[in-house]
Scaffold this active site. Structure first.
Site, short mmCIF file in Angstrom:
data_model
loop_
_atom_site.label_atom_id
_atom_site.label_comp_id
_atom_site.label_asym_id
_atom_site.label_seq_id
_atom_site.Cartn_x
_atom_site.Cartn_y
_atom_site.Cartn_z
N TYR A 1 -31.78 48.86 -40.47
CA TYR A 1 -31.17 50.31 -40.54
C TYR A 1 -32.11 51.24 -39.98
CZ TYR A 1 -27.90 48.80 -44.22
OH TYR A 1 -26.61 48.55 -44.99
N HIS B 1 -26.38 42.87 -32.05
CA HIS B 1 -26.47 43.09 -33.63
C HIS B 1 -25.19 42.31 -34.42
CE1 HIS B 1 -27.38 45.87 -37.33
NE2 HIS B 1 -26.44 45.33 -37.41
N GLU B 2 -24.24 42.73 -33.85
CA GLU B 2 -22.93 42.24 -34.65
C GLU B 2 -22.95 40.61 -34.42
OE1 GLU B 2 -21.60 43.57 -36.66
OE2 GLU B 2 -22.27 45.71 -36.15
N HIS C 1 -25.24 38.95 -36.74
CA HIS C 1 -24.63 38.58 -38.21
C HIS C 1 -23.75 37.33 -37.96
CE1 HIS C 1 -25.65 42.21 -40.08
NE2 HIS C 1 -25.01 43.28 -39.52
N HIS D 1 -29.12 42.00 -42.54
CA HIS D 1 -29.83 42.91 -42.03
C HIS D 1 -31.42 43.01 -42.64
CE1 HIS D 1 -26.08 45.38 -42.22
NE2 HIS D 1 -26.40 45.26 -40.94
#
Lengths: 45, 638
Positions: B148, B89-90, B93, B99
């Site tokens: 999310y 996930h990071e 980014h 997101h």
């Protein structure tokens, strides 16, 4: 055989914390929960 | 994030800082492997490139979005962030992704319930319009690892995000792996046409059988079929769910004498990394003595027919069900993988079948824990399971505990147990990383979203009673018994009570044919304890650098047999000096230039003033010399 309660160590302490929960608990105020926005790094303010 | 300037090169330089927990370092390297399998994004230890990602442990899990061209770009994997999907996930980014629910069209797909959001946190649900963010022509993805979860930033117990299609309410916020759409978007953004470690996937649905060829030097051919009277009744890919499809390859051992063979060869591969993992499902409906041999045929300039090397003999195959197998290959040149069915002794009622082959340049798991009849176990109240005993490559004996007693959460724990090598092993057990993977049995390895957690044995960790947690189980463990009555000692378990939820384990292909597979790898990661996320250094490099300490995030490298520090730098700043101890910036240069200019100006001014003073003085002298009443004799003119 059932395992005694204290015989295992739970790294998550029973809570399925998402990225945003972890950061929120730490009091981090990041953009959208986990994004750093400041572009300039290492520059004297 | 729109803008080519935010893209990284396809191979991203990184540094794993010393501040990272050792388990996190191992997890990050595993996350890189998933990127290599599914995308063309690769990672390499930083070697002085202008921009790189510095992964370190700060407070929390966070990243910048995209390549900010600031030299050392930080990405934090803090405490409790050492989960593979969190790392993925990071890094998404960092690769330039926001997101998923911040897409400009998100209100078409989810409803944000503003009055359930923690006061002051509403800004987390802002959207990026389509001038800032590009959805890359991909539909909104409820399965994205960038979404999310439904309870994000909630002020009570009710969800803050309600999906417009209710089936997805519990799907959003998955932290398993990159979804198909995550991969599609990443590959579009970075113009990927292939991935780095993937080689082939074959479920035999197409008649060309993935380019595999039948050998002419055998007794019979493998047949492409959708069922066999003696079993299997259906293929493994679809488990018979699709009428008229669902094929696999079958070697009819009834049709040949003992010793008869059927040989199926893969298409030609060109390996890059030198190590491969072959994975496939095998079904034995024959005599129980039939055998599958795996060979590789390696071609060279001198050997146009290829050199055939036996890699593995698979014997004693359980009959009557599909079984998962892994075979490690170490091929470095143009080659084929060869499947040879061999008829064993005894009466055969069927033969061997293979399906869902995957070949990738990845490491195979060390062990497979095959749990049969999983649904029945799941439905048993207070069920819990211990795996059979396994040995790590170093010789440590271990066992996995799957806890189904706290549903809807499923827990998983790693236990050291007493074993045959305990007298020769180091205790407390140092820095062995156990990676436990609940396999998503999708036929295509690239489309899997397996659930994975890793823990690492810390030899300094103690229990409440002062014992070392990872000490010899015979010393600190408790008495236990295998099903056959054999006594052993089991050390404390270390793992998570929230490995996966009941709903998720029943989703995708975690349970297939009522079977579940937990893949286990235990590897020594003690080399990650030091500044070792750099490429595995040679011993001479390590020796030369052992006496050199680079400051300010510099790394030691060996150049012309001399240890040197490579210092971090950014667009407008850098470190310099033998140990990177001095800091420079473009501002310093400007200051130097301006001060030099001012100094020269002042100097010139002084020279001018002095000259003017001298000239005026001389002039005055000259004037006064022409005054009357002074007799001048013998005057010279120059």
């Amino acid at each position: 055989l059932p395992t005694p309660e204290n015989f295992v160590k739970d790294i998550d302490a029973g809570i399925d914390q998402d990225i945003f929960d972890i950061n929120e608990d730490l009091g981090l105020e990041l953009f959208q929960g986990d994004i750093r926005l400041d572009r300039v790094q290492g520059r004297n303010s | 994030l729109i803008g080519e300037e935010y893209r990284w090169p396809h191979t991203i330089p990184y540094v794993l800082e010393d501040s990272l927990e050792i388990n996190a370092k191992g997890v990050i390297l595993n996350a890189f492997e998933r990127y290599r399998l599914k995308t063309c994004i690769d990672f390499k230890p930083w070697a002085g490139e202008a921009n790189y990602i510095s992964v370190f442990k700060e407070s929390g899990c966070w990243s910048y979005v995209g390549n900010r061209h600031i030299g050392r770009q930080e990405l934090s994997i803090g405490a409790n962030c050492d989960r593979i999907a969190t790392v993925q996930h990071e890094f998404l980014h960092a690769l330039g992704f926001w997101h998923e629910q911040s897409r400009f069209d998100r209100d078409d797909y989810v409803r944000i319930v503003w009055d359930r959001i923690l006061s002051g946190r509403e800004h987390n649900f802002n959207i990026h319009d389509d001038t800032e963010s590009d959805s890359l022509n991909v539909p909104y993805d409820y399965m994205s690892v960038m979404h999310y979860s439904k309870n994000a930033f909630q002020n009570g117990t009710e969800p803050t995000i309600v999906t417009r299609v209710s089936d997805f309410e519990d799907v959003i916020g998955q932290r398993l792996d990159l979804s198909d759409t995550d991969v599609l978007k990443l590959n579009r953004l970075y113009n990927c046409t292939s991935s780095l470690s993937f080689m082939d996937s074959c479920n035999f649905e197409l008649e060309n059988v993935c380019g595999m060829i039948q050998s002419s030097r055998d007794s019979v051919d493998w047949q492409r079929v959708s069922q066999i009277p003696g079993g299997p009744e259906n293929d493994h890919s679809n488990m018979g769910q699709c009428q008229g499809s669902g094929f696999f390859m079958h070697f009819d051992s009834q049709s040949v004498n003992v010793g008869g063979t059927a040989v199926l060869e893969s298409r030609i591969f060109y390996p890059k990394r030198g190590f491969q993992c072959l994975e496939f499902y095998l079904y034995d409906s024959g005599s129980g003595t039939d055998q599958l041999n795996i060979y590789v045929r390696e071609y060279s300039v001198n050997d146009l027919d290829g050199k055939l090397t036996l890699v593995k003999e698979i014997k004693e195959i359980p009959t009557g069900s599909w079984q998962l197998y892994y075979v490690t290959l170490q091929v470095t040149s143009k080659s084929r993988v060869v499947f040879e069915g061999l008829r064993g002794a005894g009466a055969s009622s069927g033969g061997l079948s293979i399906d869902d082959i995957n070949l990738s340049e990845t490491q195979c798991p060390h062990h497979i824990w095959h749990i049969r009849n999983f649904t029945q176990i799941f439905d048993t109240p207070n069920a819990s399971l211990y795996s059979p005993p396994f040995y790590s490559p170093k010789g440590y004996a271990f066992q996995i505990y799957l806890n189904l007693q706290s549903l809807p959460n499923v827990g998983i724990y790693f236990h050291l147990i007493s074993g045959a090598n305990d007298d020769q092993l180091q205790w407390p057990c140092p820095w062995q990383q156990a990676t436990m993977t609940l396999l998503d049995q999708n036929p295509d390895i690239r489309q899997r979203m397996s659930n994975q957690r890793s823990i690492t044995t810390d030899p300094f960790m103690t229990t409440d009673n002062g014992n070392y947690f990872w000490d010899n189980p015979s010393k600190v463990g408790k008495l236990a018994f295998f099903p056959n009555g054999t006594q052993f000692s089991r050390g404390g378990g270390y793992g998570t009570s929230v490995f996966i939820t009941e709903k998720r384990i029943k989703s995708r292909d975690f349970i297939k044919g009522n079977d579940v597979y937990i893949l286990l790898t235990v590897e020594d990661i003690s080399h990650l304890n030091s500044t070792s996320s750099q490429p595995a250094p040679t011993s001479s490099v390590r020796d030369l650098c052992s006496s050199v300490t680079c400051e300010n995030g510099g790394i030691c490298t060996v150049q012309d047999d001399k240890a040197e520090c490579r210092c971090p730098s950014g667009e407008d700043w850098w470190y310099m000096g033998e140990r990177c101890e001095k800091r420079g910036s473009t501002q310093d240069t400007i200051v130097i230039a301006v001060s030099s200019t001012v100094a020269v100006f002042v100097l010139m001014l002084i020279v001018t003033l002095v000259s003017v003073y001298c000239v005026r003085r001389k002039y005055r002298k000259g004037t006064s010399s022409k005054t009357p009443n002074v007799a001048i004799e013998n005057q010279y003119a120059f």
